[in-house]
Design an enzyme around this catalytic site. Sequence first.
Site, PDB file in Angstrom:
ATOM      1  CE1 TYR A  66       6.257   0.802   2.477  1.00 19.53           C
ATOM      2  CE2 TYR A  66       6.234   2.430   4.227  1.00 19.53           C
ATOM      3  CZ  TYR A  66       5.599   1.511   3.278  1.00 19.53           C
ATOM      4  OH  TYR A  66       4.211   1.446   3.106  1.00 19.53           O
ATOM      5  CE  LYS A 117       4.518   1.178  -1.555  1.00 18.98           C
ATOM      6  NZ  LYS A 117       3.596  -0.135  -2.030  1.00 18.98           N
TER       7      LYS A 117
END
Length: 491
Positions: free
Chosen positions: A235, A239
């Site tokens: 994640y 990002k």
Amino acid sequence: MESNCVQFLGNKTILITGAPGFLAKVLVEKILRLQPNVKKIYLLLRASDEKSAMQRLRSEVMEIDLFKVLRNNLGEDNLNALVREKIVPVPGDISIDNLGLKDTDLIQRMWREIDIIINIAATTNFDERYDIGLGINTFGALNVLNFAKKCVKGQLLLHVSTAYVSGEQPGLLLEKPFKMGETLSGDRELDINIEHELMKQKLKELQDCSDEEISQTMKDFGMARAKLHGWPNTYVFTKAMGEMLMGKYRENLPLVIIRPTMITSTIAEPFPGWIEGLKTLDSVIVAYGKGRLKCFLADSNSVFDLIPADMVVNAMVAAATAHSGDTGIQAIYHVGSSCKNPVTFGQLHDFTARYFAKRPLIGRNGSPIIVVKGTILSTMAQFSLYMTLRYKLPLQILRLINIVYPWSHGDNYSDLSRKIKLAMRLVELYQPYLLFKGIFDDLNTERLRMKRKESIKELDGSFEFDPKSIDWDNYITNTHIPGLITHVLKQ
């Protein structure tokens, strides 16, 4: 007198991605409630067609409790009329060029009309499949940027990232952009195109495997690539790469990146305590309240950086107001509490224990669930030892019983073994945040707050985002946990 933020939203055409996600809905509600004279909101939803997008808008956005203040203020018919006039649900997908839009007339109209682009779309699963994480969080961010650059009236792109793109670094973490190719490991170069090619190659190798095997392998591959470059999970790695691409290719388009910390329930607007789904902290709170969590992996003195959802939205609107039309700017804002009003895991544990001691949850048998204060273990080694003594050794005994008397306990061993493996995987995923030693500097955000106080006449506090105003004991015990019980557990 209208505030600068309310004035700013007036007569604007805004594209918002990420609906019907939690934060996007709080933003949409805020705009409709405070500035019904917004010109238009294009709301990008993952849907197969316009009919499906409209259905999702109705059932997953407008009909939920979040909009009850608007519904009470305007009445059902007037709210429906406002939505029909102001909101255009658009079926799309940011992981595809042109956001997956198929109607060329609609695309041209959006490019002509849109003033502000707000990208909230993301996959937030820590161990997301690498192909999906790259598609949405990395190249999806680039697709939104490319779409925004074609908006002839485009004044600003605001992108919501996460403060935890910093990885597991300790100390004071600054509000600074990533350089293209920067890694947190410090000993290698990151090439995003190579990451994309490696992902495609891995998928090609798996083409004869089952869907389950493909999914698990791609999850493991993403975690391995993240850790190789110094990030704890897929994640935050994907990002961070999304931020790099936006920074490199933004050209003169004003770019604001909002990096919130752990987002919690609303503290004030549209009413205190609204939340949807279990966030990072909430899984621990609910498991503890149900009597299923006797032991925590955490450092009692570690700061748990929480920030209410409405404060994040307020900061987003204030930043957009400050930088709209600010050609060539790239501004980064940490929106959190660890720097100005820190709360530790030990304090949160005390607040939660006190709450459930006074107001226990009700079990399936109708009796109150009695909880005791849990054991806090501050290292993974201590936690693993605890799990071994309390669960894994009894499990091995059950396994032997199953072998000798295979009819006696049925699938108990397999079921318990699966649950323990799942629990250990979740602990490993959450460990970087439970033992986090960083503090998020918010100098840029503080300057934004000061600018707001100097120039904006917000006597009702409708755009408050100062964490110093939060009384953590009062918020957790009288707002957040009751909100969880009402809106998530439905008790």
